[in-house]
Design a protein around this motif. Structure first.
Motif, PDB file in Angstrom:
ATOM      1  N   ASP A   1      -5.694  -1.150  -4.885  1.00  0.00           N
ATOM      2  CA  ASP A   1      -5.020  -1.613  -3.576  1.00  0.00           C
ATOM      3  C   ASP A   1      -6.022  -2.434  -2.799  1.00  0.00           C
ATOM      4  O   ASP A   1      -6.815  -2.179  -2.207  1.00  0.00           O
ATOM      5  CB  ASP A   1      -4.851  -0.389  -2.555  1.00  0.00           C
ATOM      6  CG  ASP A   1      -3.834  -0.858  -1.354  1.00  0.00           C
ATOM      7  OD1 ASP A   1      -3.467  -2.139  -1.306  1.00  0.00           O
ATOM      8  OD2 ASP A   1      -3.476  -0.134  -0.544  1.00  0.00           O
ATOM      9  N   GLU A   2      -5.628  -3.895  -3.278  1.00  0.00           N
ATOM     10  CA  GLU A   2      -6.599  -4.838  -2.933  1.00  0.00           C
ATOM     11  C   GLU A   2      -7.979  -4.697  -2.813  1.00  0.00           C
ATOM     12  O   GLU A   2      -8.747  -4.759  -1.969  1.00  0.00           O
ATOM     13  CB  GLU A   2      -6.423  -5.279  -1.434  1.00  0.00           C
ATOM     14  CG  GLU A   2      -4.767  -5.535  -0.961  1.00  0.00           C
ATOM     15  CD  GLU A   2      -4.602  -6.253   0.322  1.00  0.00           C
ATOM     16  OE1 GLU A   2      -5.470  -6.836   0.842  1.00  0.00           O
ATOM     17  OE2 GLU A   2      -3.859  -6.094   0.844  1.00  0.00           O
TER      18      GLU A   2
ATOM     19  N   SER B   1       0.938  -1.290   0.122  1.00  0.00           N
ATOM     20  CA  SER B   1       0.058  -0.042   0.239  1.00  0.00           C
ATOM     21  C   SER B   1       0.812   1.316  -0.039  1.00  0.00           C
ATOM     22  O   SER B   1       0.497   2.251  -0.571  1.00  0.00           O
ATOM     23  CB  SER B   1      -0.997   0.124   1.252  1.00  0.00           C
ATOM     24  OG  SER B   1      -1.849  -1.001   1.377  1.00  0.00           O
TER      25      SER B   1
HETATM   26 MG    MG Z   1      -2.071  -2.888   2.011  1.00  0.00          MG
END
Ligand code: MG
Ligand code: ADP
Length: 240
Positions: A161-162, A41
């Motif tokens: 991000d995910e 991240s």
């Molecule tokens: Mg992360």
């Protein structure tokens, strides 16, 4: 399109990105995988200036990303971000969420922005939800609105991000399928994900991060089916 050159990033005294170099070419899909806390991240947040960095350089289209300069606004316009937790404005409808950036940041005429916003909602399969508020939508629908919102800025690249980590398992597919269609249209994408099948099928390249460094990288299919580094092997054994 995106270049990371010996990136170093610390939070206070703690260095979490320890000299990371990587690049993403135009039209390329690069997946970032690795254990929790490895810095995935942070890398994305540095690229679009949500975080500062202390060493090395990040360039987007050759221009240095510097969070302290006014030009960071351009970077954020050109490089959209899609978060794990959707981050939609709760008191705005799906369409209002999508047109917010074009109208207030890019100063597009409202009618034009709305027409394009509707087309984008249609594209992610949500034309009938334009007037719905986030709480009236499933997680998968909210994330598709978030992707439409990212696209509305007509970005040159999108950082994910995910994007499916917060979703119930049955909703993951609808989001991945939108992402697959973007990849098929050669959108430049950097994707942090634990969806190994997606990475194997869609990514051009995979970077495996551990402890703030890239410990292995290469062609997605090769890294994911024949990992060399013990950390990569161990990680893949645990997520597969
Ligand atoms: Mg992360
Ligand atoms: P990942 O996304 O791979 O799980 P992160 O980039 O979120 O990893 O975090 C990398 C490291 O930086 C972790 O050790 C995490 O605890 C730390 N970290 C992340 N954000 C902050 C912050 N805002 N302040 C202090 N430490 C942070």
């Amino acid at each position: 399109m995106i270049e990371l050159d010996d990136l170093h990033k610390s939070y206070g005294p703690v260095e979490v990105i320890k000299g990371l170099s990587a690049s993403v070419s135009k039209g390329e899909v690069v997946c970032l995988i690795g254990p929790s806390g490895s810095g995935k991240s942070t890398v994305l947040r540095c690229i679009n200036g949500l975080e500062s960095y202390q060493g090395g350089e990040i360039r987007v289209e050759g221009k240095r990303v510097d969070r302290a300069k006014p030009s960071i606004v351009d970077v954020r316009v050109h490089v959209s971000m899609v978060f794990q937790r959707f981050n939609l404005f709760p008191h705005r409808t799906a369409l209002e969420n999508v047109v917010e950036g074009p109208i207030y940041v890019k100063r597009e005429p409202a009618a034009e922005a709305r027409a394009r916003g509707m087309a984008l909602l249609e594209r992610v399969g949500l034309a009938d939800k334009a007037g719905s508020y986030p709480h009236q939508l499933s997680g998968g629908q909210q994330q598709r609105v978030a992707i439409a919102r990212a696209l509305a800025m007509q970005p040159k690249a999108i950082l994910f991000d995910e994007p499916t980590s917060a979703l119930d398992p049955e909703l993951v597919g609808e989001v991945l399928s939108v992402m697959r269609s973007l990849a098929a249209e050669h959108m430049t994408m950097m994707v942090v994900t634990h969806e190994i099948a997606f990475a194997r099928d869609v990514a051009d390249r995979v970077l495996f991060l551990d402890g703030g460094r890239i410990v292995e990288e290469g062609v997605a299919r090769e890294v994911l089916t024949k990992p060399r580094h013990p950390r990569t092997k161990d990680f893949l054994r645990r997520v597969l």
